[in-house]
Enzyme design. Structure first.
Site, PDB file in Angstrom:
ATOM      1  N   SER A  95       0.785  -1.234   0.000  1.00  0.00           N
ATOM      2  CA  SER A  95       0.000   0.000   0.000  1.00  0.00           C
ATOM      3  C   SER A  95       0.811   1.276   0.000  1.00  0.00           C
ATOM      4  CB  SER A  95      -0.958   0.006   1.193  1.00  0.00           C
ATOM      5  OG  SER A  95      -2.026  -0.880   0.951  1.00  0.00           O
ATOM      6  N   PHE A 157     -10.542 -13.320  -3.025  1.00  0.00           N
ATOM      7  CA  PHE A 157      -9.704 -14.217  -2.233  1.00  0.00           C
ATOM      8  C   PHE A 157     -10.591 -15.045  -1.316  1.00  0.00           C
ATOM      9  CE2 PHE A 157      -6.562 -10.779  -2.983  1.00  0.00           C
ATOM     10  CZ  PHE A 157      -5.589 -11.542  -3.608  1.00  0.00           C
ATOM     11  N   TYR A 203     -10.579   2.516   5.733  1.00  0.00           N
ATOM     12  CA  TYR A 203      -9.546   2.139   4.770  1.00  0.00           C
ATOM     13  C   TYR A 203     -10.092   1.108   3.794  1.00  0.00           C
ATOM     14  CZ  TYR A 203      -4.757   1.022   3.263  1.00  0.00           C
ATOM     15  OH  TYR A 203      -3.600   0.863   2.544  1.00  0.00           O
ATOM     16  N   SER A 204     -10.001   1.399   2.504  1.00  0.00           N
ATOM     17  CA  SER A 204     -10.469   0.478   1.479  1.00  0.00           C
ATOM     18  C   SER A 204      -9.586   0.588   0.245  1.00  0.00           C
ATOM     19  CB  SER A 204     -11.922   0.781   1.094  1.00  0.00           C
ATOM     20  OG  SER A 204     -12.340  -0.047   0.018  1.00  0.00           O
ATOM     21  N   ASN A 205      -9.062  -0.537  -0.193  1.00  0.00           N
ATOM     22  CA  ASN A 205      -8.258  -0.557  -1.407  1.00  0.00           C
ATOM     23  C   ASN A 205      -9.060  -0.155  -2.637  1.00  0.00           C
ATOM     24  OD1 ASN A 205      -5.768  -1.541  -0.231  1.00  0.00           O
ATOM     25  ND2 ASN A 205      -6.863  -3.462   0.092  1.00  0.00           N
ATOM     26  N   GLY A 352       2.690  -0.741   4.065  1.00  0.00           N
ATOM     27  CA  GLY A 352       2.120  -1.617   3.056  1.00  0.00           C
ATOM     28  C   GLY A 352       2.338  -3.069   3.398  1.00  0.00           C
TER      29      GLY A 352
END
Length: 401
Positions: A95, A157, A203-205, A352
């Site tokens: 990240s 996943f 928090y979100s990718n 990250g």
């Protein structure tokens, strides 16, 4: 807490190491001679060794303090050959990629090609439900509420903490699957959002997957091409790459591992370290795919924190911090950049995590540190390794006590 693929800052940091007022004052008053002596490595090497002492496979770190530089290593390149890890090795930065993407977005803002208040729907119509009420600013600030399909149990996943499921997924080529950013976003927005846009921090990718697509829409080029043109080449970051679908790490590098734990909670626990070095990082994309070195990362950090990559207005936007936890400022978040409280000071940067690598990149205008380590073990062991990494960072900026 179960291991997650791309580190969320709240999960990864407990950096407010307690310090007496006297010790904090000593650290803050450190003169240049003392700083130079400390960067010769004794205390820092001992602190770095704490990572392998906590059972990490390896760790490499680099510290810059003005014109002083220190680089340290501990551990082995892999568990088979046992060769010492190389300090110039490359690694997956996870990240920390987000800071590169945020910088690129803010450069486009400075060029008036993109606006922070632009709704997502104005650039990517129909892709994100409620996109007319989600802004570029909220994407950068992690305040959209968008579900994160790469950090939850979804079709992206499986439950990676279930050893049988993980082995089956691996045997079926799970590490080699290719994802597009649009597929990741679609998988995420098929789930209900965590909260209404702008009402909380989360928090979100997915936020950065969307930003990568917006860069492409605005410029006509893949986000990685823009990162290379705007950041990597101007700074001479020749060992930093955006691998796309390539599964290998170019050049010297440590191997990374994922530990399966069979029989957890019984008297017959079996832990197996599975080599996951080669993997298709397209699942991480603009949220976490970059490969780099400590030297290159510090070069980027120095340029960013000293205002060499953004205009003053956009620099202020990036470094304007919002609470991640109401009432607490241990960890605040700006735009692809966090501010973390250490025992004596605050630092800016990002962390990250990806399959088998953890990266920390933090600094001030004068002092920067890049740390990469290869964790292994169960949740408790990896928590201990994260704590050792945090202690190393505190040693860099506040001195050992």
């Amino acid at each position: 807490m179960s291991r997650r693929l791309t580190s969320a800052l709240i999960a990864a940091f407990c950096l407010a190491v307690s310090a007496s007022p006297a010790s904090a004052a000593v650290a803050g008053a450190e003169d240049s001679a003392a700083s130079s002596a400390r960067l010769r490595g004794g205390p820092l090497q001992l602190a770095l060794n704490g990572l392998t002492g906590a059972k990490a496979v390896s760790a490499i770190a680099e510290v810059r303090d003005g014109d002083q530089r220190w680089r340290g290593t501990t551990g082995v390149t892999d568990l088979v050959g046992q060769a010492p890890v190389r300090g110039d090795g490359r690694f997956r930065i996870g990240s920390v990629t987000k800071t590169f993407v945020a910088t690129t977005v803010l450069q486009l803002v400075g060029e008036h090609r993109l606006g922070l208040e632009d709704p997502v729907s104005s650039h990517l119509p129909g892709l994100v439900p409620n996109g007319q009420n989600i802004t570029v600013r909220q994407l950068l600030n992690q305040r959209t509420g968008l579900f994160d399909a790469t950090n939850e149990g979804t079709d992206v996943f499986p439950d990676l903490n279930d050893p049988a499921v993980f082995r089956t997924w691996l045997a079926q080529g799970g590490l080699n699957r290719t994802f597009t950013a649009r597929r990741l976003v679609t998988a995420s927005v098929s789930h209900a959002p965590y909260f209404a846009p702008g009402t909380q921090w989360g928090y979100s990718n997915t936020n950065f997957d969307v930003l990568g697509l917006i860069i492409e829409q605005v410029t006509g080029h893949p986000y990685g091409q823009e990162v290379g043109r705007r950041i990597l080449r101007p700074l001479g970051m020749t060992k930093t790459t955006l691998p796309g679908r390539s599964t290998t790490i170019p050049g010297p590098h440590a191997h990374s591992y994922w530990t399966t734990v069979d029989g957890a909670g019984t008297g017959n626990v079996k832990k197996t370290d599975v080599d996951v070095t080669d993997q298709n990082p397209s699942w991480a994309g603009a949220a976490g795919e970059i490969i780099s070195t400590t030297d290159d990362l510090i070069r980027f950090q120095q340029a960013l924190l000293n205002g060499k990559l953004l205009r003053p207005a956009e620099q202020r936007e990036m470094t304007t911090m919002l609470e991640t936890v109401p009432g607490s400022h241990d960890i605040d978040y700006g735009m692809g950049l966090a501010r973390v409280q250490l025992s004596c000071t605050t630092v800016l940067g990002h962390n990250g995590g990806t399959f088998g690598f953890t990266t920390q990149l933090w600094g001030t205008a004068d002092r920067q540190v890049a740390l990469s380590y290869t964790p292994r073990g169960d949740d408790a062991e990896q928590t201990a390794q994260n704590e050792a990494g945090n202690k190393f960072l505190d040693a860099v900026f506040c001195g050992t006590r």
